[in-house]
Design an enzyme around this catalytic site. Structure first.
Site, mmCIF file in Angstrom:
data_model
loop_
_atom_site.group_PDB
_atom_site.id
_atom_site.type_symbol
_atom_site.label_atom_id
_atom_site.label_comp_id
_atom_site.label_asym_id
_atom_site.label_seq_id
_atom_site.Cartn_x
_atom_site.Cartn_y
_atom_site.Cartn_z
ATOM 1 N N ASP A 630 0.861 -1.167 0.000
ATOM 2 C CA ASP A 630 0.000 0.000 0.000
ATOM 3 C C ASP A 630 0.907 1.230 0.000
ATOM 4 O OD1 ASP A 630 -2.357 1.663 0.424
ATOM 5 O OD2 ASP A 630 -1.584 1.895 2.462
ATOM 6 N N ASP A 853 -7.066 -1.398 4.076
ATOM 7 C CA ASP A 853 -6.165 -2.456 3.603
ATOM 8 C C ASP A 853 -6.567 -3.830 4.130
ATOM 9 O OD1 ASP A 853 -4.517 -0.587 2.304
ATOM 10 O OD2 ASP A 853 -3.397 -0.200 4.142
#
Length: 973
Positions: A630, A853
């Site tokens: 990420d 996430d």
């Protein structure tokens, strides 16, 4: 043990009733009390906001649709709390549900639904049966210590017994820690029934802790005789909410089962101390400290057995090998004393002590296993040592009767027991090493805390020392310089630097001021602080870390499950071969291995800042082909800063920043906070001389902001609101275009330039015209580029995924050296990106930190959560990188590879002795080649197989994680 048990009828107490000496928790978390009230009575009597519902209040749950990130849940929560009459509101993002407690005389159900819909989300009030105030009792998870397990076969036996018990849903047993974790239905089976079942199988068992929120174990000082005991019983019986209790006079432990709706654990402890007028002193028993004591005792006991066996075995060895070469001693040993030689008498006497006193534990454990219809390593040891011992005794007796003397093998029995006990002692040391991580974490937590007590006027009237395990959410606590912070919370008074290195791994002390979050167990360095406790018990950071380590220790990798299977087949096979050998040849030794040591030590990872939550993940990590990062907060620092502000209208710079900051002030998004902070700097300080002290002095000032109405956050777009009756939009291109606002060419070109320099362009529109753009940058972590290069050297392909635009994503990717980029991905789409890389069977790791996430972390073969990230992300991951450092991604992969290399080597150590020695011991090669294995050599092989595996596993403790200077030298194996 002489327990006292008293069952009491549950006393219902109406919520909200308070005595004249009532108290309340102020905004800063301190306890208010009326003048003249004793400090002992100044604690909250079970006012747990998360459990009970205050009298006259109503509680409902609402399904909320459309939330995609933390900003969304914060918006919903803020909208609910702004309603006059709402007492409490909390929003669960992943469950898409809001829990609201309100005054029905002021608020209607429909008002709550409308408030959520006005915030831009869909709402549906759940039926009444979802909103019952009392939840049905579900399953509990209990943790038990199990003594007497010696190998994987014992583990399989205990697990089988537990899983067959009625009411047991799941049971996992870990040999490395001697712990069992059992999920059970308390309406069908009790914890005592579980303990009894384990003990009936021949093992020792005791409860360590359970997920029950209505039980507490207290250490009691001051009970010396029967009168004290009766006084204690009477004191406890007089307390409301006590269901039953049991006191163990031997250990001084008091176990109390209580109703948390009526009484809290702290008020229970205070009630006992107060009711006894100070005669009894109580402290909460830490279950991990109790476990540590048992581990130390077991290690000490095993060392004593080993040294005793060694001390008795050395003379037997000398009699056999050394003394025949010394004439005087040889003559003494050959002196005939009765029917036997003196040397035979000495060996028989010494080995008998080793066999039946020191080695008694092997007979007990073997009998236990056979009663349960299983075989384990103790059966092999008992068979092998008994065969050599009783053969030797038989040979002596036969010689005394017939005059035909055969060789004896007393030394074989002594040697085998000594080497096996050495292996057991090393196993205890290994077990202690495995528990080191938990012990260190437990030691971080302070034993006591200072509770701040205030009167109705908010004046501090005293402090009271309480046990740290009795802290409740909302408590105001004083932390002195040099002391450990007793709980997770926020600073409400004072400023100081705090050393968080023991938890986060960051060496630099961190400045803590009002509203700064703090972590329990960290060390306050300089000034005094008052903090408000927010997370205690299982919700605290330290408790969650301990839970992660425990989960890792309780889990089994597939390779270990295979080892357990080998153990279950191996022992019966060896016993069968031994019996066949008895029939055809003579009784020799038997060979074995200790497959339980094939489980790698999870403490190695914890000591290097990497918490491994499961053996499956450890095994998959060694085969990782892709690592997906990420961007925000993972590759970058997650600390957004405004670097550019350009106005494209007739407004001056100050007006523009005031307008945008006013619109963003109601948002919880990190970019919004960065914009508000930048505008505050502009108004109160010269831009070229901004300092942190200046920032903090005006941090709470909002008088300069404009009034905002109809604020709404739009996930993935930005925010919109109204100021002075005109619409304000602040966000990305999609927000403006979807709202019908055109973007001029010069503005578009400016935004493109920002994006190509790895900055995010935030557009602002007022009255449907673009008025300006802000450039926001999130600096990369300093180690990002070298970690990416190191992964490539290891044969791992890095990928970047982000919800940001393509230009910004590609600019960041260029800086760190990543070729694969996935940009403009919505939170739910990150999991789809993970699955796209898994299509060809590749093992994919995901590294992230935020709530958005968590789906991708769960979908990945190996999820790695940054330790500074959200609780939900950490819960969804397989690995937790505690130091918030990307170097630990490489550490996690490298450690998994090193661990499984060690496991394969352990297989070689264990099986080599067996494959080579068993056929020789059975006499397969004797007819053709004349090769045979003497019993003492067979016994040595059996013991050395255990010692070799244990020593090999202990060598993993020497693991050193790769350093930045050596990462780039790593190559694909």
């Amino acid at each position: 043990m002489s327990p006292i048990t008293r069952d009491r009828q549950l006393t219902q107490v109406a919520g909200g009733n308070r005595s004249p000496s009532s108290k309340a928790v102020t905004d800063d978390g301190s306890v208010e009390m009326e003048e003249g009230t004793r400090l002992l009575d100044s604690y909250d009597d079970g006012d747990d906001n998360s459990g009970s519902i205050e009298e006259g209040m109503r509680r409902i749950q609402v399904t909320v649709t459309g939330m995609t990130c933390a900003a969304c849940s914060n918006s919903v929560e803020g909208a609910l709390k702004s309603i006059n009459g709402v007492f409490r509101a909390s929003v669960a993002l992943l469950q898409n549900r809001a829990d609201v407690v309100f005054d029905p005389t002021l608020v209607k159900d429909e008002d709550i639904k409308i408030a959520i819909e006005d915030a831009g989300f869909e709402a549906e009030i759940l039926p009444e049966h979802y909103n019952a105030g009392t939840k049905p009792r579900g399953t509990l998870v209990g943790q038990f210590t199990i003594g007497g397990m010696t190998c994987a076969a014992c583990v399989n036996s205990v697990e089988g017994i537990l899983r067959n018990l009625p009411g047991v849903k799941k049971a996992v047993v870990a040999l490395a820690t001697s712990l069992g974790e059992v999920e059970y239905d308390p309406t069908v089976i009790s914890k005592d029934d579980i303990v009894n079942a384990i003990e009936d199988a021949g093992f020792e068992a005791s409860l360590v802790q359970s997920s029950e929120q209505d039980k507490i174990i207290l250490g009691v000082d001051g009970v010396f005789n029967e009168l004290d005991l009766q006084f204690l019983e009477g004191t406890i019986s007089s307390l409301k909410g006590v269901r039953q209790f049991r006191f163990d006079r031997t250990s001084g432990e008091l176990e109390v089962l209580f109703d948390p709706e009526v009484v809290s654990s702290r008020s229970l402890a205070d009630g006992i101390e107060g009711g006894s007028k100070g005669k009894f002193k109580l402290h909460v028993m830490n279950p991990y400290a109790r476990m540590t004591t048992k581990d130390v005792e077991e290690t000490s006991n095993m060392f004593q057995l080993f040294t005793s066996s060694l001390f008795l075995s050395i003379p037997v060895f000398l009699i056999r090998v050394v003394c025949p070469h010394i004439p005087l001693l040889d003559a003494f040993l050959l002196w005939k004393c009765g029917p036997f030689l003196m040397g035979d008498w000495l060996k028989w006497a010494l080995v008998s002590v080793v066999q039946f006193v020191v080695g008694k534990r092997f007979y007990i454990a073997a009998g236990r296993a056979l009663r349960n219809g299983s075989t384990n390593m103790d059966v092999l040891v008992a068979l092998g040592t008994s065969a050599s011992y009783f053969y030797s005794v038989g040979a002596l007796l036969y010689g005394a009767v017939t005059g035909f003397w055969s060789p004896t093998y007393f030394e074989t029995s002594a040697m085998l027991i000594t080497f096996v006990l050495l292996g057991k002692y090393l196993e205890c040391l290994a077990k202690g090493k495995t528990s080191d991580a938990i012990k260190k974490l437990v030691e971080l937590a302070p034993a006591t805390a200072l509770l701040v007590v205030k009167d109705k006027g908010g004046n501090i009237i005293g402090e009271r020392e309480i046990g740290a395990l009795l802290i409740q959410p909302g408590d105001a606590l004083k932390v002195l310089p040099g002391a450990k912070l007793p709980a997770d919370g926020v600073v409400v008074w004072g400023s100081s630097y705090v050393n968080e290195s023991l938890v986060t791994g960051e060496s630099e002390p961190v400045l803590k001021e009002v509203d700064s979050p703090v972590i329990g167990g960290t060390i306050n360095l300089h000034g005094a602080l008052h903090i408000k406790a927010t997370k205690v018990g299982s919700e605290a950071v330290l408790s969650q870390i301990i839970s992660l380590v425990e989960t890792a220790q309780m889990s089994k990798a597939p390779i270990q499950k295979f080892a357990d299977f080998v153990a279950s087949v191996f022992v019966p096979t060896v016993v069968t071969l031994a019996l066949l050998t008895l029939l055809g040849w003579y009784v020799g030794g038997v060979v074995g291995a200790y497959p339980e040591q094939w489980l790698p030590e999870n403490g190695v990872g914890a000591n290097n800042g990497v918490l491994i939550k499961g053996g499956d993940a450890l095994e998959r990590a060694q085969k990782v082909k892709y690592v997906i990062f990420d961007k925000t907060g993972t590759l970058t620092q997650g600390k957004a800063k405004v670097t550019t502000a350009k106005v494209f209208s007739g407004m001056d710079r100050g007006e523009f920043l005031t307008l945008v900051a006013s619109a963003e002030a109601s948002s919880e998004h990190p970019l919004a906070k960065a914009i508000v902070e930048y505008a505050r700097h502009f108004h109160f300080f010269d831009e070229n001389s901004l300092t942190e002290d200046a920032q903090n002095s005006n941090k709470g000032s909002t008088a300069w902001l404009l009034d905002v109405v109809e604020f709404s956050a739009i996930p993935g777009r930005g925010i919109h609101c109204f100021i002075d009756g005109k619409r304000v939009l602040v966000g990305n291109r999609k927000l403006l275009t979807e709202s019908g606002v055109s973007i001029p060419t010069q503005v578009e070109n400016f935004v493109v330039d920002l994006e190509e320099s790895a900055r995010t362009g935030i557009l602002a529109a007022y009255d449907d015209y673009v008025i300006g753009v802000l450039g926001v940058a999130d600096p990369l972590k300093r180690e990002a580029a070298v970690v990416v290069e190191g992964l490539v050297k290891m044969g791992v392909r890095p990928v970047i995924v982000t919800g940001d635009n393509w230009r910004t994503a590609q600019a960041v990717a260029r800086e760190v050296g990543i070729q694969d980029v996935r940009a403009e991905v919505m939170p739910a789409g990150k999991a789809d990106v993970v699955r796209s890389f898994q299509k060809d069977g590749s093992i994919v790791a995901m590294v992230g930190d935020g709530i958005n996430d968590s789906p991708a972390l769960a979908a990945a073969d190996v999820g790695m959560a940054i330790g500074a990230g959200t609780d939900i992300a950490i819960e969804a991951a397989d690995y937790v990188l505690m130091r918030n450092n990307l170097e630990d991604v490489i550490t996690a992969i490298d450690l998994s590879r090193k661990t499984f290399s060690r496991i394969r080597l352990n297989y070689v150590f264990a099986m080599a002795y067996n494959v080579i020695a068993i056929p020789i011991a059975a006499g397969v090669f004797f007819p053709s080649l004349g090769i045979k294995l003497p019993p003492w050599a067979a016994g040595a092989c059996m013991a050395l197989s255990s010692v070799s595996v244990v020593c090999s596993s202990l060598l993993l403790r020497r693991y050193k994680k790769p350093r930045l200077t050596t990462i780039l030298k790593i190559t694909v194996e």
